[in-house]
Write an enzyme that holds these catalytic residues in place. Sequence first.
Site, short mmCIF file in Angstrom:
data_model
loop_
_atom_site.label_atom_id
_atom_site.label_comp_id
_atom_site.label_asym_id
_atom_site.label_seq_id
_atom_site.Cartn_x
_atom_site.Cartn_y
_atom_site.Cartn_z
NE ARG A 90 -4.29 -0.04 2.48
CZ ARG A 90 -5.28 -0.94 2.65
NH1 ARG A 90 -5.02 -2.21 2.71
NH2 ARG A 90 -6.50 -0.53 2.77
NE ARG A 133 -16.44 -2.41 2.92
CZ ARG A 133 -15.17 -2.26 2.56
NH1 ARG A 133 -14.72 -2.83 1.47
NH2 ARG A 133 -14.37 -1.51 3.27
NE ARG A 177 -10.70 2.44 5.07
CZ ARG A 177 -11.84 1.78 4.86
NH1 ARG A 177 -12.94 2.15 5.45
NH2 ARG A 177 -11.86 0.75 4.05
P1 AMP Z 1 -8.70 -2.87 4.31
O1 AMP Z 1 -9.47 -3.98 4.93
O2 AMP Z 1 -7.78 -3.38 3.24
O3 AMP Z 1 -9.53 -1.72 3.86
O4 AMP Z 1 -7.73 -2.29 5.46
C1 AMP Z 1 -8.27 -1.71 6.63
C2 AMP Z 1 -7.19 -0.95 7.38
O5 AMP Z 1 -6.12 -1.86 7.76
C3 AMP Z 1 -6.49 0.13 6.58
O6 AMP Z 1 -7.21 1.36 6.57
C4 AMP Z 1 -5.15 0.24 7.31
O7 AMP Z 1 -5.31 0.96 8.52
C5 AMP Z 1 -4.86 -1.23 7.68
N1 AMP Z 1 -4.08 -1.90 6.61
C6 AMP Z 1 -4.49 -2.88 5.76
N2 AMP Z 1 -3.51 -3.24 4.91
C7 AMP Z 1 -2.45 -2.46 5.23
C8 AMP Z 1 -1.13 -2.32 4.72
N3 AMP Z 1 -0.72 -3.03 3.66
N4 AMP Z 1 -0.33 -1.42 5.31
C9 AMP Z 1 -0.70 -0.67 6.36
N5 AMP Z 1 -1.94 -0.73 6.87
C10 AMP Z 1 -2.81 -1.61 6.33
#
Ligand code: AMP
Length: 221
Positions: A90, A133, A177
């Site tokens: 990311r 969602r 986000r």
């Molecule tokens: P997601 O479920 O992919 O939307 O991720 C939810 C939250 O998890 C994100 O907003 C970040 O706070 C954290 N997160 C998920 N993947 C990563 C990553 N590769 N690096 C850092 N934080 C992450």
Amino acid sequence: MKKIFIFLGPPGSGKGTQTSRLADKLSLPHIDTGSLLRKNIQDETELGIIAKGFIDKGNLVPLKVVSEVIKDRLSKDDCLDGFILDGFPRSIEQAEALSQILSELGKFDLKEDAMAVYFDIDNELLIQRLINRRSCPKCGTIYNLISNPPKIMDYCDICDSKLTIRKDDNEETARARFVTYENETAPLYEFFKQLGILKELKADGSISEIWEELKKIVFDE
Ligand code: AMP
């Protein structure tokens, strides 16, 4: 065919749904860092305790934490033939960390073995998608109250569990986000392009339209 698939796109662009489908179709593990981190939070692990504060604010969890989670997962036997990454890398530093982890594991090379698929979609649509969602805490099925509602409001079609709203899917965190995505993740578009592994997909159609386009990209390679 490539063995590592990386999905790049703003929050709510439909990556999770398509990556799950692709994982089933290719019989490869679907590795979703958001879910791995949430599991650590639920289990109250040391990593989970650190991650929680960042996730609740819509910020990226520090590189050290996420690298440890991903390295541990990629070392498992089910990743030997390849894997699908959802939500990682990311940031540029995470992509560099991935490249390093792959060379330490000695099985794959980012440039040779990976394909990065970019989900191209209008950002304004996405905040609404995130707010609407819902997901099943038991089987993980994802719904959208507008575009893909469950048959019975608030209950999972597959296992009848009561659907939940992710804690970070409220409007304030959703907007944060997006800012994080623009600042940290969007530069990966150029990074993967330079590396010669970037593919683009128009992601504002229906789930089945996007799936058809994704299959073309993956299988025509
Ligand atoms: P997601 O479920 O992919 O939307 O991720 C939810 C939250 O998890 C994100 O907003 C970040 O706070 C954290 N997160 C998920 N993947 C990563 C990553 N590769 N690096 C850092 N934080 C992450």
